[in-house]
Motif scaffolding. Structure first.
Motif, PDB file in Angstrom:
ATOM      1  N   LEU A 181       0.979  -1.118  -0.246  1.00  0.00           N
ATOM      2  CA  LEU A 181       0.092  -0.029   0.041  1.00  0.00           C
ATOM      3  C   LEU A 181       0.308   0.849   0.168  1.00  0.00           C
ATOM      4  O   LEU A 181       0.438   2.397  -0.088  1.00  0.00           O
ATOM      5  CB  LEU A 181      -1.234  -0.431   0.698  1.00  0.00           C
ATOM      6  N   GLY A 182       1.673   1.403   0.632  1.00  0.00           N
ATOM      7  CA  GLY A 182       3.243   2.378   0.646  1.00  0.00           C
ATOM      8  C   GLY A 182       2.321   3.745   1.137  1.00  0.00           C
ATOM      9  O   GLY A 182       0.968   3.779   2.391  1.00  0.00           O
ATOM     10  N   ARG A 183       2.713   4.721   0.716  1.00  0.00           N
ATOM     11  CA  ARG A 183       2.237   5.918   1.487  1.00  0.00           C
ATOM     12  C   ARG A 183       1.108   6.161   0.668  1.00  0.00           C
ATOM     13  O   ARG A 183       0.377   7.026   1.941  1.00  0.00           O
ATOM     14  CB  ARG A 183       3.022   6.985   0.962  1.00  0.00           C
ATOM     15  N   GLY A 184       0.255   5.871   0.450  1.00  0.00           N
ATOM     16  CA  GLY A 184      -1.602   6.050  -0.654  1.00  0.00           C
ATOM     17  C   GLY A 184      -1.809   5.541   0.925  1.00  0.00           C
ATOM     18  O   GLY A 184      -3.007   6.145   1.025  1.00  0.00           O
ATOM     19  N   GLY A 185      -1.877   4.360   1.590  1.00  0.00           N
ATOM     20  CA  GLY A 185      -2.684   3.782   2.723  1.00  0.00           C
ATOM     21  C   GLY A 185      -3.233   3.256   2.420  1.00  0.00           C
ATOM     22  O   GLY A 185      -3.812   2.621   1.301  1.00  0.00           O
ATOM     23  N   GLY A 186      -4.721   3.625   3.223  1.00  0.00           N
ATOM     24  CA  GLY A 186      -5.818   2.760   2.713  1.00  0.00           C
ATOM     25  C   GLY A 186      -6.160   2.748   4.156  1.00  0.00           C
ATOM     26  O   GLY A 186      -5.669   2.632   5.359  1.00  0.00           O
ATOM     27  N   LYS A 187      -7.167   1.720   4.493  1.00  0.00           N
ATOM     28  CA  LYS A 187      -7.781   0.862   5.563  1.00  0.00           C
ATOM     29  C   LYS A 187      -7.706  -1.272   4.953  1.00  0.00           C
ATOM     30  O   LYS A 187      -8.384  -0.924   3.655  1.00  0.00           O
ATOM     31  CB  LYS A 187      -8.903   0.699   6.000  1.00  0.00           C
ATOM     32  N   VAL A 188      -7.407  -1.782   6.029  1.00  0.00           N
ATOM     33  CA  VAL A 188      -7.034  -3.284   5.729  1.00  0.00           C
ATOM     34  C   VAL A 188      -8.504  -4.271   6.336  1.00  0.00           C
ATOM     35  O   VAL A 188      -8.997  -3.435   7.781  1.00  0.00           O
ATOM     36  CB  VAL A 188      -5.713  -3.679   6.644  1.00  0.00           C
TER      37      VAL A 188
END
Length: 341
Positions: A181-188
């Protein structure tokens, strides 16, 4: 030092780490004489067990008891049946008791029935609840060794745990997802079959720890109690995705992966990265089709072998022996799927 046994088996018999045993066997420096003697004694004891088992013609009937989805119980059955053919052939005969969902009272009733009927050992995958722990204690008091498989009951009278290091597996999943995911982030989306299983809880703890420490831009949403079934897990995943548009990855601890993938597709946003557990038939097909990116796999035949060793190693005096027999966690991708597993 000549031997015909796995390093893991020698280490368990000697009460040493596999790294220490490896140093002794390969004659590396820095090993105390007492340690070398322990390894030699362990090999001698394993040879004695092997000779005794093969010459006596004795068959040990053991019971494999599991609450688990059929896709995983099928893999466990295949592993134990394959191992019985090569591990001192003819010594072990396995009786399987599988159910996708069992109430604690039903599981306890089954364990007590096995204890009263008689068995040489029980291999158990069960939730860590008081009723089950008490049933294990009754089996141990009756002289029946219990080995936990895949998920542990550490505060019970089991003689050993055979399986992966679940916390390390969760940490590995966090690293894979975090790096993808890297710096883009998000939610798991983290899926558990049930919060009653310590092994799944340990995976989640390890996962959250690494995400919190190293990937603070990534959030976690958990669903549980789908029991690994496609129908229930799919319903839970669909609801979670509808409630949170930030979910863009999945860590499947408890199975039901086809349903989780279908929920992502129905929501119109395929998971950027999907990490699953166990190279069963479903996950092998999904990995081959590149519908999931990684499978954290450990060799169930190694677990079966460890369980057999532990049951054979129970001391005649009945003294309880506590041990942990960890199998290595492998990261499987579409490019390194083991042949014929």
């Amino acid at each position: 030092m000549a031997h015909a046994f796995l390093v893991k088996d020698i280490a368990f018999q000697a009460g040493l780490s596999t790294a220490t045993v490896d140093r002794v066997l390969n004659g590396r420096p820095g090993v105390r004489q007492q340690t070398e003697m322990r390894v030699r004694a362990a090999i001698a004891e394993l040879e004695k067990q092997q000779t005794g088992a093969m010459s006596s013609g004795r068959t040990l009937a053991i019971d494999i008891v599991m609450e688990t989805p059929q896709r995983f119980s099928d893999a466990v059955r295949a592993a134990f049946e394959a191992e019985t053919a090569t591990f001192f052939p003819g010594v072990f005969r396995c009786r399987f008791h599988f159910a996708e969902v069992m109430k604690p009272a039903e599981l306890v009733q089954l364990l007590d029935r096995i204890r009263l009927r008689g068995t040489h050992g029980i291999v158990l995958k069960a939730p860590d609840v008081g009723e089950v722990v008490a049933a294990v204690a009754r089996a141990d008091a009756a002289g029946i060794p219990v080995v936990t498989l895949v998920t542990d009951l550490p505060n019970s009278a089991r003689i050993a745990y055979a399986g992966a290091d679940n916390r390390a597996a969760g940490e590995t999943a966090a690293h894979l997802i975090g790096e993808c995911l890297g710096r883009g982030g998000g939610k798991v989306l983290v899926t558990l079959s049930s919060g009653r299983f310590r092994g799944e809880e340990e995976r989640e703890i390890g996962f959250r720890r690494v995400i919190r420490a190293h990937y603070p831009g990534i959030g976690v949403t958990e669903i549980s109690e789908g029991h690994g079934s496609d129908a229930a897990t799919g319903t839970l995943a669909t609801a979670a995705l509808a409630a949170d548009s930030a979910i863009n990855a999945a860590y499947s601890i408890g199975g039901g992966n086809r349903a989780v993938l279908a929920a992502f597709e129905a929501a119109g946003r395929p998971a950027r990265v999907f990490v699953a557990h166990d190279l069963d038939a479903d996950n092998r097909a999904l990995l081959t089709a590149r519908r999931i990116g990684f499978v954290l796999h450990h060799d169930l035949r190694t677990d079966a072998r460890s369980a057999f060793r532990a049951i054979m190693s129970r001391e005649p005096s009945g003294r309880r022996m506590v041990g942990t027999l960890l199998s290595a966690v492998e990261i499987i991708t579409p490019y390194n799927i083991p042949a014929g597993d």
